[in-house]
Write a protein that holds these residues in place. Structure first.
Motif, PDB file in Angstrom:
ATOM      1  N   MET A 199       0.796  -1.224  -0.171  1.00  0.00           N
ATOM      2  CA  MET A 199      -0.062   0.004  -0.277  1.00  0.00           C
ATOM      3  C   MET A 199       0.536   1.782   0.114  1.00  0.00           C
ATOM      4  N   HIS A 200       0.924   1.844  -0.589  1.00  0.00           N
ATOM      5  CA  HIS A 200       1.195   3.705  -0.967  1.00  0.00           C
ATOM      6  C   HIS A 200       0.383   4.654  -0.356  1.00  0.00           C
ATOM      7  N   TRP A 201       0.735   5.382   0.862  1.00  0.00           N
ATOM      8  CA  TRP A 201      -0.030   6.009   1.537  1.00  0.00           C
ATOM      9  C   TRP A 201       0.147   7.570   1.086  1.00  0.00           C
ATOM     10  N   LEU A 202      -0.833   8.526   0.771  1.00  0.00           N
ATOM     11  CA  LEU A 202      -0.742  10.072   0.618  1.00  0.00           C
ATOM     12  C   LEU A 202      -1.211  10.843   0.982  1.00  0.00           C
ATOM     13  N   PHE A 203       0.033  11.480   2.404  1.00  0.00           N
ATOM     14  CA  PHE A 203      -0.894  12.566   2.590  1.00  0.00           C
ATOM     15  C   PHE A 203      -1.295  14.034   2.354  1.00  0.00           C
ATOM     16  N   GLY A 204      -1.669  15.115   2.216  1.00  0.00           N
ATOM     17  CA  GLY A 204      -2.608  15.416   1.847  1.00  0.00           C
ATOM     18  C   GLY A 204      -2.106  16.639   0.945  1.00  0.00           C
ATOM     19  N   LEU A 260      -3.946   4.835  -0.454  1.00  0.00           N
ATOM     20  CA  LEU A 260      -4.226   4.980   0.948  1.00  0.00           C
ATOM     21  C   LEU A 260      -4.365   6.772   1.496  1.00  0.00           C
ATOM     22  N   MET A 261      -5.032   7.318   1.646  1.00  0.00           N
ATOM     23  CA  MET A 261      -5.808   8.848   1.822  1.00  0.00           C
ATOM     24  C   MET A 261      -6.129   8.729   3.205  1.00  0.00           C
ATOM     25  N   ILE A 262      -5.743   8.998   4.765  1.00  0.00           N
ATOM     26  CA  ILE A 262      -6.568   9.374   5.530  1.00  0.00           C
ATOM     27  C   ILE A 262      -6.415  11.202   6.283  1.00  0.00           C
TER      28      ILE A 262
END
Length: 498
Positions: A1-6, A28-30
């Protein structure tokens, strides 16, 4: 999974290579509510960030898992479990500490900037970590990326055309006669964001400052590229000459208004400077305007990003002037209506209504006032971070601590940037109808900037006497007959709204 910050929302954060995700890697975005609980952000900034994140999530569709959680750690656990996660280098020390504390997360190199951190570190270490002047670094970036170059020399024979970009506004003009800046159209996602922010405030979960009118800045890649095209086509021509000028009825002047889109990652800086250079080479924009724009992005923006990391997290606590004053309520609440000083009232109203002003009101009017009054630079930095739509930790720590408040004693700039009312009067139409007179130091009409400037020089005369760029002002102290009375009156004013 690759997490993208805003603030990693553009396509250049998804291209393979250097730790980037593969073409089919799940994303993924949180959206972490705790971010908005910790600080009292400008409402328009909260709206823009959430709108941009949710628009990007809609574009990426099923490939992306969008999690709304209380904290990042909670969202990551819910979405990824124990799976391995990659993320590009975040844009703040706090976020970097977070991702490095999570054993399942691998941090890839930063994207969205022109110079790798290792290259800047090598350049800075080669200067002994001192005398890291922006102009020297800017020339290196120009050479490395072949920007406005003619072989190994700058086009036109000069690296810096700043001397051509200091014109006051045209006489009798109330606005510049150019096309208005790009304005996006809101979508159903904006309606949803505004509804959520209303609910959070009503529940007492978060508190905002400022107004959230129609969204003024791009929240999607398409909007950002449209804004870039409009600037280069309609506004770049007059940008250079009036880069430092101010008009009360024209807060945007010829500025690009692209900083928010750049700092959200919707635009890559390379495409911005390359498009501007192409306009000059096609004969559609003058060199002084193009060079000024290139210097803002390839020079100053890049320099600020690199210094943020090179100086380290302790840099934010710099306070060599020992300023400890608290920010007054009228400032924290953006209560422009409480003010009589027209330049400050106009600028604070712009921040209240839009979360944006261009760099001269930020530096000389807002920052200059805070510096003259001796406010705590950490509190001033936090205020700029929270109240500007383009404000991020990496942006505001060097810009405010180093440039605006001179709290580092000259590690970043060669002198404090503050002035009396004469500068504002020369570069704007703000002083004419004001209740104060820019030339008066004392009396009923004394300009708070003119008196405040001499108050600052008097308070720090020992330090400033040793700086060749400020020594002349120190030498003038003894020649100003009414200075003691001006200082007495200004100190008596305290934090009362000017």
């Amino acid at each position: 999974m690759h997490w993208l910050f805003g603030d990693q929302l553009g396509p250049h954060f998804l291209t393979p290579g250097e730790g980037g995700p593969g073409r089919d890697t799940p994303l993924l975005m949180i959206e972490a509510r705790s971010v908005f609980r910790r600080r009292r952000f400008h409402r328009a900034k909260a709206h823009l960030v959430l709108s941009a994140m949710r628009h990007r999530a809609a574009e990426l569709g099923d490939r992306l898992t969008y999690v709304r959680a209380d904290t990042y750690a909670e969202g990551l656990k819910r979405a990824a479990g124990g799976r391995a996660v990659s993320v590009h280098h975040p844009t703040s020390h706090a976020a970097l500490r977070l991702v490095r504390s999570l054993p399942q997360v691998t941090v890839a190199p930063a994207r969205g900037f022109l110079t790798p951190m290792a290259d800047f570190t090598a350049w800075a270490d080669g200067h002994g970590g001192t005398s890291l002047r922006q102009e020297d670094f800017y020339r290196r970036v120009r050479r490395d990326h072949d920007l406005l170059m003619d072989g190994d020399q700058p086009v036109g024979g000069r690296w810096n055309l700043d001397a051509d970009n200091r014109e006051p506004p045209p006489r009798k003009a109330t606005v510049l006669d150019i096309g208005r800046p790009y304005r996006p159209r809101e979508s159903e996602i904006d309606d949803e964001v505004r509804h959520d922010l209303d609910r959070w405030e009503k529940d007492g979960d978060v508190s905002f400052v400022g107004r959230d009118g129609p969204r003024l800045f791009p929240a999607t890649r398409d909007e950002a590229t449209a804004a870039l095209r409009r600037f280069v086509t309609h506004r770049l021509t007059t940008f250079g000459a009036y880069e430092d000028a101010m008009l009360a009825a024209d807060p945007h002047m010829s500025h690009s208004l692209l900083s928010a889109a750049l700092n959200l990652g919707l635009l890559d800086p390379a495409e911005c400077v390359e498009r501007a250079e192409a306009a000059w080479r096609a004969g559609n924009a003058p060199l002084n305007s193009v060079e000024g724009f290139v210097r803002q992005i390839a020079g100053w923006r890049e320099y600020v990003w690199q210094l943020y990391w090179y100086f380290g997290d302790d840099y934010r606590h710099s306070n060599v002037l020992r300023h400890t004053g608290a920010l007054p309520d009228w400032w924290n609440d953006l209560d422009a209506d409480a003010l009589e000083a027209r330049c400050l009232r106009t600028t604070l109203a712009q921040v209240r209504d839009t979360g944006w002003t261009h760099h001269i009101p930020r530096l000389m009017i807002l920052g200059g006032y805070a510096l003259q009054r001796g406010w705590d630079p950490a509190a001033v930095t936090d205020w700029f971070h929270r109240c500007f739509v383009d404000g991020y930790d990496w942006v505001m720590v060097p810009n405010v601590v180093g440039m605006s408040q001179y709290a580092d004693g000259g590690r970043m700039t060669t002198k404090p940037y503050t002035s009396g009312g004469a500068y504002v009067n020369r570069m704007s139409d703000l002083c004419g109808p004001c209740a104060y007179r820019p030339g008066d130091r004392t009396g009923e009409y004394a300009c708070p900037y003119t008196a405040g400037y001499w108050m600052f020089i008097d308070r720090h005369q020992k330090r400033l006497a040793g700086n060749h760029r400020t020594a002349r002002a120190v030498h003038q102290l003894d020649r100003i007959a009414d200075l003691p009375e001006a200082l007495r009156q200004e100190r008596a004013r305290g934090d009362a709204p000017p």
